[in-house]
Write a protein that holds these residues in place. Structure first.
Motif, PDB file in Angstrom:
ATOM      1  N   GLY C  82       0.822  -1.205   0.000  1.00  0.00           N
ATOM      2  CA  GLY C  82       0.000   0.000   0.000  1.00  0.00           C
ATOM      3  C   GLY C  82       0.856   1.256   0.000  1.00  0.00           C
ATOM      4  N   VAL C  83       1.886   1.269   0.848  1.00  0.00           N
ATOM      5  CA  VAL C  83       2.773   2.427   0.900  1.00  0.00           C
ATOM      6  C   VAL C  83       3.508   2.592  -0.421  1.00  0.00           C
ATOM      7  CG1 VAL C  83       4.767   3.453   2.039  1.00  0.00           C
ATOM      8  CG2 VAL C  83       3.069   2.265   3.387  1.00  0.00           C
ATOM      9  N   ALA C  84       3.956   1.477  -0.995  1.00  0.00           N
ATOM     10  CA  ALA C  84       4.679   1.543  -2.269  1.00  0.00           C
ATOM     11  C   ALA C  84       3.791   2.107  -3.367  1.00  0.00           C
ATOM     12  CB  ALA C  84       5.184   0.155  -2.655  1.00  0.00           C
ATOM     13  N   ILE C  85       2.534   1.651  -3.407  1.00  0.00           N
ATOM     14  CA  ILE C  85       1.601   2.180  -4.403  1.00  0.00           C
ATOM     15  C   ILE C  85       1.402   3.672  -4.179  1.00  0.00           C
ATOM     16  CG2 ILE C  85      -0.820   2.176  -5.123  1.00  0.00           C
ATOM     17  CD1 ILE C  85      -0.859  -0.802  -4.672  1.00  0.00           C
ATOM     18  N   PHE C  86       1.249   4.047  -2.917  1.00  0.00           N
ATOM     19  CA  PHE C  86       1.063   5.458  -2.606  1.00  0.00           C
ATOM     20  C   PHE C  86       2.251   6.272  -3.092  1.00  0.00           C
ATOM     21  CE2 PHE C  86      -0.610   9.017  -0.361  1.00  0.00           C
ATOM     22  CZ  PHE C  86       0.481   9.705   0.132  1.00  0.00           C
ATOM     23  N   LEU C  87       3.461   5.784  -2.788  1.00  0.00           N
ATOM     24  CA  LEU C  87       4.654   6.535  -3.141  1.00  0.00           C
ATOM     25  C   LEU C  87       4.872   6.590  -4.644  1.00  0.00           C
ATOM     26  CD1 LEU C  87       7.247   5.395  -0.463  1.00  0.00           C
ATOM     27  CD2 LEU C  87       6.182   7.621  -0.708  1.00  0.00           C
ATOM     28  N   SER C  88       4.556   5.512  -5.354  1.00  0.00           N
ATOM     29  CA  SER C  88       4.895   5.535  -6.772  1.00  0.00           C
ATOM     30  C   SER C  88       3.767   6.049  -7.648  1.00  0.00           C
ATOM     31  CB  SER C  88       5.350   4.156  -7.238  1.00  0.00           C
ATOM     32  OG  SER C  88       4.257   3.289  -7.352  1.00  0.00           O
ATOM     33  N   GLU C  89       2.519   5.922  -7.219  1.00  0.00           N
ATOM     34  CA  GLU C  89       1.442   6.294  -8.122  1.00  0.00           C
ATOM     35  C   GLU C  89       0.526   7.404  -7.648  1.00  0.00           C
ATOM     36  OE1 GLU C  89       1.021   5.166 -11.306  1.00  0.00           O
ATOM     37  OE2 GLU C  89       2.994   4.363 -10.831  1.00  0.00           O
ATOM     38  N   ILE C  90       0.397   7.535  -6.334  1.00  0.00           N
ATOM     39  CA  ILE C  90      -0.623   8.462  -5.859  1.00  0.00           C
ATOM     40  C   ILE C  90      -0.039   9.815  -5.485  1.00  0.00           C
ATOM     41  CG2 ILE C  90      -2.421   8.841  -4.132  1.00  0.00           C
ATOM     42  CD1 ILE C  90      -2.668   5.855  -3.863  1.00  0.00           C
ATOM     43  N   ALA C  91       1.008   9.780  -4.709  1.00  0.00           N
ATOM     44  CA  ALA C  91       1.559  11.023  -4.191  1.00  0.00           C
ATOM     45  C   ALA C  91       2.182  11.840  -5.311  1.00  0.00           C
ATOM     46  CB  ALA C  91       2.608  10.715  -3.135  1.00  0.00           C
ATOM     47  N   HIS C  92       2.047  13.159  -5.174  1.00  0.00           N
ATOM     48  CA  HIS C  92       2.668  14.017  -6.177  1.00  0.00           C
ATOM     49  C   HIS C  92       3.697  14.895  -5.533  1.00  0.00           C
ATOM     50  CE1 HIS C  92      -0.008  12.710  -9.251  1.00  0.00           C
ATOM     51  NE2 HIS C  92      -1.062  13.026  -8.554  1.00  0.00           N
ATOM     52  N   ASP C  93       4.797  15.091  -6.227  1.00  0.00           N
ATOM     53  CA  ASP C  93       5.778  16.107  -5.847  1.00  0.00           C
ATOM     54  C   ASP C  93       6.134  16.185  -4.382  1.00  0.00           C
ATOM     55  OD1 ASP C  93       4.829  18.586  -8.264  1.00  0.00           O
ATOM     56  OD2 ASP C  93       5.990  16.767  -8.370  1.00  0.00           O
ATOM     57  N   LYS C  94       5.672  17.296  -3.764  1.00  0.00           N
ATOM     58  CA  LYS C  94       6.127  17.581  -2.409  1.00  0.00           C
ATOM     59  C   LYS C  94       5.714  16.486  -1.440  1.00  0.00           C
ATOM     60  CE  LYS C  94       6.578  22.570  -2.757  1.00  0.00           C
ATOM     61  NZ  LYS C  94       5.508  23.187  -3.574  1.00  0.00           N
ATOM     62  N   ILE C  95       4.478  16.001  -1.606  1.00  0.00           N
ATOM     63  CA  ILE C  95       4.038  14.935  -0.707  1.00  0.00           C
ATOM     64  C   ILE C  95       4.896  13.705  -0.917  1.00  0.00           C
ATOM     65  CG2 ILE C  95       2.082  13.560   0.032  1.00  0.00           C
ATOM     66  CD1 ILE C  95       0.238  15.564  -1.087  1.00  0.00           C
ATOM     67  N   LYS C  96       5.157  13.409  -2.198  1.00  0.00           N
ATOM     68  CA  LYS C  96       5.974  12.246  -2.509  1.00  0.00           C
ATOM     69  C   LYS C  96       7.341  12.398  -1.866  1.00  0.00           C
ATOM     70  CE  LYS C  96       6.103  10.157  -6.766  1.00  0.00           C
ATOM     71  NZ  LYS C  96       6.497   9.951  -8.149  1.00  0.00           N
ATOM     72  N   GLY C  97       7.907  13.582  -2.005  1.00  0.00           N
ATOM     73  CA  GLY C  97       9.224  13.830  -1.434  1.00  0.00           C
ATOM     74  C   GLY C  97       9.203  13.669   0.071  1.00  0.00           C
ATOM     75  N   PHE C  98       8.205  14.266   0.706  1.00  0.00           N
ATOM     76  CA  PHE C  98       8.108  14.208   2.159  1.00  0.00           C
ATOM     77  C   PHE C  98       7.960  12.773   2.640  1.00  0.00           C
ATOM     78  CE2 PHE C  98       7.195  15.382   6.364  1.00  0.00           C
ATOM     79  CZ  PHE C  98       6.046  14.744   6.796  1.00  0.00           C
ATOM     80  N   PHE C  99       7.020  12.044   2.052  1.00  0.00           N
ATOM     81  CA  PHE C  99       6.805  10.656   2.459  1.00  0.00           C
ATOM     82  C   PHE C  99       8.015   9.790   2.145  1.00  0.00           C
ATOM     83  CE2 PHE C  99       2.792   9.439   4.233  1.00  0.00           C
ATOM     84  CZ  PHE C  99       1.990  10.539   4.036  1.00  0.00           C
ATOM     85  N   GLY C 100       8.571  10.024   0.969  1.00  0.00           N
ATOM     86  CA  GLY C 100       9.725   9.217   0.576  1.00  0.00           C
ATOM     87  C   GLY C 100      10.867   9.364   1.559  1.00  0.00           C
ATOM     88  N   VAL C 101      11.149  10.615   1.916  1.00  0.00           N
ATOM     89  CA  VAL C 101      12.225  10.863   2.869  1.00  0.00           C
ATOM     90  C   VAL C 101      11.884  10.269   4.226  1.00  0.00           C
ATOM     91  CG1 VAL C 101      13.367  12.678   4.181  1.00  0.00           C
ATOM     92  CG2 VAL C 101      13.162  12.884   1.728  1.00  0.00           C
ATOM     93  N   SER C 102      10.615  10.402   4.636  1.00  0.00           N
ATOM     94  CA  SER C 102      10.211   9.851   5.931  1.00  0.00           C
ATOM     95  C   SER C 102      10.436   8.360   5.976  1.00  0.00           C
ATOM     96  CB  SER C 102       8.735  10.138   6.199  1.00  0.00           C
ATOM     97  OG  SER C 102       8.477  11.496   6.093  1.00  0.00           O
ATOM     98  N   VAL C 103      10.076   7.680   4.889  1.00  0.00           N
ATOM     99  CA  VAL C 103      10.259   6.231   4.851  1.00  0.00           C
ATOM    100  C   VAL C 103      11.730   5.884   4.980  1.00  0.00           C
ATOM    101  CG1 VAL C 103      10.157   4.228   3.339  1.00  0.00           C
ATOM    102  CG2 VAL C 103       8.160   5.648   3.626  1.00  0.00           C
ATOM    103  N   GLU C 104      12.572   6.627   4.279  1.00  0.00           N
ATOM    104  CA  GLU C 104      13.992   6.315   4.348  1.00  0.00           C
ATOM    105  C   GLU C 104      14.563   6.618   5.727  1.00  0.00           C
ATOM    106  OE1 GLU C 104      16.226   6.765   0.950  1.00  0.00           O
ATOM    107  OE2 GLU C 104      14.514   5.944  -0.143  1.00  0.00           O
ATOM    108  N   LEU C 105      14.063   7.667   6.364  1.00  0.00           N
ATOM    109  CA  LEU C 105      14.531   7.975   7.717  1.00  0.00           C
ATOM    110  C   LEU C 105      14.084   6.895   8.701  1.00  0.00           C
ATOM    111  CD1 LEU C 105      14.138  11.838   8.108  1.00  0.00           C
ATOM    112  CD2 LEU C 105      16.188  10.494   7.737  1.00  0.00           C
ATOM    113  N   LEU C 106      12.854   6.426   8.530  1.00  0.00           N
ATOM    114  CA  LEU C 106      12.363   5.326   9.360  1.00  0.00           C
ATOM    115  C   LEU C 106      13.297   4.139   9.255  1.00  0.00           C
ATOM    116  CD1 LEU C 106       8.539   4.562   9.155  1.00  0.00           C
ATOM    117  CD2 LEU C 106       9.970   4.593  11.164  1.00  0.00           C
ATOM    118  N   ALA C 107      13.762   3.894   8.040  1.00  0.00           N
ATOM    119  CA  ALA C 107      14.634   2.748   7.825  1.00  0.00           C
ATOM    120  C   ALA C 107      15.988   2.950   8.495  1.00  0.00           C
ATOM    121  CB  ALA C 107      14.827   2.504   6.330  1.00  0.00           C
ATOM    122  N   ALA C 108      16.322   4.191   8.790  1.00  0.00           N
ATOM    123  CA  ALA C 108      17.643   4.466   9.347  1.00  0.00           C
ATOM    124  C   ALA C 108      17.668   4.412  10.867  1.00  0.00           C
ATOM    125  CB  ALA C 108      18.129   5.839   8.880  1.00  0.00           C
ATOM    126  N   ILE C 109      16.484   4.406  11.479  1.00  0.00           N
ATOM    127  CA  ILE C 109      16.455   4.377  12.943  1.00  0.00           C
ATOM    128  C   ILE C 109      16.998   3.041  13.431  1.00  0.00           C
ATOM    129  CG2 ILE C 109      14.935   4.371  14.953  1.00  0.00           C
ATOM    130  CD1 ILE C 109      13.136   6.256  13.569  1.00  0.00           C
TER     131      ILE C 109
END
Lengths: 281, 261, 283
Positions: C82-109
């Protein structure tokens, strides 16, 4: 309802569910971050940085030992892992390229990146701790260094490959020997990317706990003796958090907060460097 | 100004003062285009790279809407209404105006499923109806004989030319009014190209066709009307033979004689 | 001359990787032989982990690893997709960037932080909802799923992004909705990459130690219910390595480590070689 109307409804539902999962995932992130920041800030005070560890119940206890220990371990690991990783990545990109050996090394390295880090700890226990007869910072650093190598190798390999072949050819055409081409032209061109890879590698390794559990073990007291068990922030968090003592748990949160800020900071720094590196081009 | 002939026959589409600006762009990519598109004819759009011909083509089926942020002004009339209106039902529009792309885009499914895809989207489930219409579409695309024994096979096993004909079959299976071709033969070899061009000429009996092409000779071979575009403007629109032999605009003549690419 | 030295230095470093990996297997194998000779197949088949009498059957740990990972996958996979679909198909621009970065930061904790959060904040919830101690298989599975989610979402999104735009546009051009395109075009097209990403995440989850150690209970018995405290291979290693007092005990622990390494190595290799030929992270 026509078939198309049905499709439109299903589409709405599917997209909503997807967005919901993204919100849920983000929700957990914020929950964890909130918990981390609120507990961590509450537990922060100057003692953390000036006082060493102490048995539970002591007034003046801090995390100096763990902070310094962490820096030593990660620093040593970086000294081990980064040069080897960069050299290996250089081999893959500049010499091995598409040979079967190079592909084999890339594949094995990739697999190692996802392999369990606690197993590396067991390995280092067998080859360093057992012969030495005791835990040591060396063992911890070696374990972390081994984990670091595949990460640095991969980013170096990828980043060097991005440097256009024409740049290399131009240098060769001026009569430069290969090692000079690599050092003067290729490294320079991939500078930002390699640096980012190093920062991300440090961030990844700096958060590891499991491989330290039985290599550098832990210590409640300040030491810089590399031949002895070395306190680390990560293992300290584990020990303190799991203990039944409230003041230790508080220190655990403070430690967790400091650790996370450091690692997130490295991550963000790494990405910024990459971003601005791209922008200049 | 521009020389645009009056189409005596019926029009499938009519573009009026159409202006299109890409997201974040400082200037419009299409500047006040006015253009009739004849029914049951082939209209070619030619011009140098960046002139806006593909941008214009993709406006007809509102493909730009997939990428939010673009703005447009003006009107494109189709079936008595302005399809640029916000309330336009895009799903319905795209079943009436189909598109063939620069590279063959066979879906990751069987040949049969590819051709049936549009029909299934519309809710057609009846097996015999699907089979009948799939066969007809493949015949119209001159592909039936080659694939009739392997309809269940993966479409990716077909050659490039065959895949493009498959895409054409897929598009005409939903019985559109208009078909948009975006440089359909640019990725194909000369023999396959010939096949596609032949198909385009045959298909105009039933659909109105707009074809964007980089290849002037192709436009000359295939189209009834040709529109020459330059820097976002429609410079000239005329009967193909007239435009190529006696162009009215100097710019057109320079392009045709190869003064600029 | 310098050229040769440089070349050899790089080649040496590269070969070192292979050497280290091989050495790891050799060392682990070497140190496990004592246990393997003593227990044979019982080592992995028997649920009898009794350090005081020097008897080691690791079935419970293996069971715990497999089941907790399986449960974690059950929870994480739908959410990650669901998150992958959201990131690749639904989110646009700034939201995509924000969510994308958040996901990567989550992975870094660091995982130890997930564990801590799990212990202090999640376990009480499970305790309130289901009774018992709160630590056990279920808590471990859920914390593990949250831990693996960002990585899984990121690599699945990368797999989905390999779908060419004109392929998607072709489906839209026939009147498809976004969901039509996702289910009929993107997922079949990126099928191999998606499955590979999921399996890769599985390989990582098997070896996860710290997120799970806090909340699993470290009770070396096969769980009787989903709420029972139990153990897994990494949890056993984390908790018992420093307490081993006989050479047979140590050898058994090394045997566990070897088992874990082989399990994750095989899973990751399958993901990589069978499924992930096309997708390369970071490109």
């Amino acid at each position: 309802m026509t078939a198309t109307q049905k499709r439109i409804v299903i589409n709405r539902i599917a997209l909503t569910l997807s967005s919901l999962s993204a919100v849920v995932a983000l929700g957990f992130l914020f929950w964890i971050l909130y918990v981390l920041v609120s507990n961590g800030i509450n537990a922060l005070n100057w003692n953390i940085f000036t006082m060493e560890g102490a048995p539970p119940g002591y007034e003046d206890s801090g995390l100096k030992h763990a902070l310094v220990g962490q820096l030593i371990l990660v620093g040593l690991a970086t000294l081990i892992g980064v040069p080897l990783g960069i050299m290996a990545g250089t081999y893959l990109s500049e010499y091995g390229k598409n040979s079967r050996l190079a592909h084999a090394i890339r594949d094995i390295s990739d697999i190692m990146m996802s392999a369990p880090s606690i197993v590396i700890g067991a390995f280092v226990y067998a080859v360093v701790v057992m012969p030495m007869g005791h835990f040591s910072a060396w063992a911890g650093a070696i374990a972390l260094g081994i984990i670091m190598i595949p990460i640095i190798l991969r980013t170096t390999d990828d980043m060097l490959q991005l440097v256009p072949g024409t740049l290399r050819e131009a240098a060769f055409a001026l009569g430069a020997p290969k090692y000079k081409v690599i050092m003067d032209v290729v490294y320079r061109g991939a500078k930002a990317g390699i640096l980012t890879g190093v920062l991300l590698g440090i961030a990844r390794v700096g958060g590891e706990t499991a491989p330290l559990l039985f290599t550098s073990f832990n210590d409640n007291f300040f030491t810089t003796d590399l031949n002895e068990a070395m306190p680390s922030l990560t293992v300290t968090i584990f020990n303190y958090a799991i203990s039944p003592y409230e003041d230790w748990q508080q220190l655990g949160w403070a430690a967790a907060f400091i650790l996370s800020m450091f690692i997130l900071g490295l991550n963000i720094l790494g990405r910024l460097i990459l971003f601005y590196g791209k922008k200049r081009k | 100004m521009a020389s645009i002939i009056d189409i005596q026959d019926e029009c499938a589409l009519h573009v009026r003062d159409f202006e299109f600006t890409y997201k974040g762009a400082s200037a419009p990519s299409l500047k006040k285009i006015t253009m009739p598109i004849a029914k049951h004819a082939v209209t070619a759009l030619i011009g140098p790279s960046g002139c806006g011909k593909t941008t214009l083509l993709r406006s007809f089926n509102r493909m730009h809407d997939l990428y939010p942020g673009n703005t447009y002004a003006g009107e494109i009339e189709f079936e008595g209404r302005n399809i640029l209106a916000p309330k336009e039902d895009l799903i319905h529009l795209r079943t009436k105006i189909g598109m063939i792309f620069q590279k063959p885009t066979a879906f990751p499914m069987s040949i049969f499923d590819n051709v049936a895809y549009g029909m299934r989207l519309q809710g057609i489930k009846n097996k015999s109806e699907l089979e009948g219409r799939v066969e007809k579409a493949l015949q119209d695309a001159a592909l039936w004989k080659e694939v009739k024994d392997r309809l269940k096979h993966d479409a990716n096993g077909l050659s490039g030319g065959q895949q493009q004909r498959l895409c054409i079959a897929r598009a005409i299976a939903v019985e559109p009014e208009v078909l948009l071709f975006d440089e359909p033969t640019s990725a194909l070899d000369p023999i396959s190209t010939q096949g596609i061009e032949k198909l385009v000429i045959e298909l105009k009996e039933r659909v109105s066709i707009i074809i964007v092409t980089h290849n002037m000779q192709q436009a000359a071979r295939v189209s009834d009307y040709t529109g020459f575009m330059y820097l976002g403007e429609l410079v000239e629109l005329g009967h193909t033979e007239e435009l190529f032999v006696t162009p009215k605009e100097k710019l057109t003549q320079e392009y045709i004689t190869g003064k600029f690419g | 001359m310098l050229d040769k030295i440089f070349h050899n230095m790089t080649r040496f470093s590269a070969l070192l990787i292979l050497f280290i990996v091989a050495w790891i297997f050799v060392v682990l194998f070497d140190h496990s032989t004592e246990a393997m000779q003593a227990f044979g197949f019982d080592f992995i088949a028997k649920d009898e982990w009794a350090p005081n009498v020097d008897k080691f059957g690791a079935y419970a740990a293996i069971f715990g690893s497999v089941v907790s990972t399986f449960l974690a996958m059950l929870i994480a996979i739908p959410v990650a997709i669901g998150v992958a679909i959201f990131l690749s198909e639904i989110a646009h621009d700034k939201i995509k960037g924000f969510f994308g970065v958040s996901v990567e930061l989550l992975a870094a904790i660091p995982s130890v932080i997930y564990g801590m959060w799990g212990l202090f904040y999640f376990v009480p919830i499970i305790r309130d909802l289901f009774g018992g101690m709160g630590i056990g298989l279920l808590s471990a599975a859920i914390v593990l799923s949250i831990m693996i989610l960002p990585f899984m979402a990121a690599v699945t999104r990368d797999a989905m992004n390999t779908t060419p735009d004109i392929l998607k546009e072709s489906a839209y051009a026939l009147g498809g909705t976004q969901w039509d395109v996702i289910k009929d075009i993107i997922i079949p097209y990126a099928k191999a990459g998606i499955i590979g990403s999921l399996i890769l995440a599985l390989g990582r989850a098997i070896g996860e130690t710290m997120a799970v150690t806090f909340v699993m209970g470290n009770v070396h018995h096969t769980p009787t219910s989903i709420l029972s405290p139990t153990t897994s291979i990494p949890v056993t290693l984390a908790n018992e390595f420093t307490e081993a007092d006989s050479s047979l005990y140590f050898s058994s622990l090394f045997g566990l480590a070897l088992t874990l390494l082989v399990m994750s190595f095989v899973v990751i290799a399958v993901a990589k070689f069978y499924f992930l030929r096309k997708v390369r992270k970071g490109q």
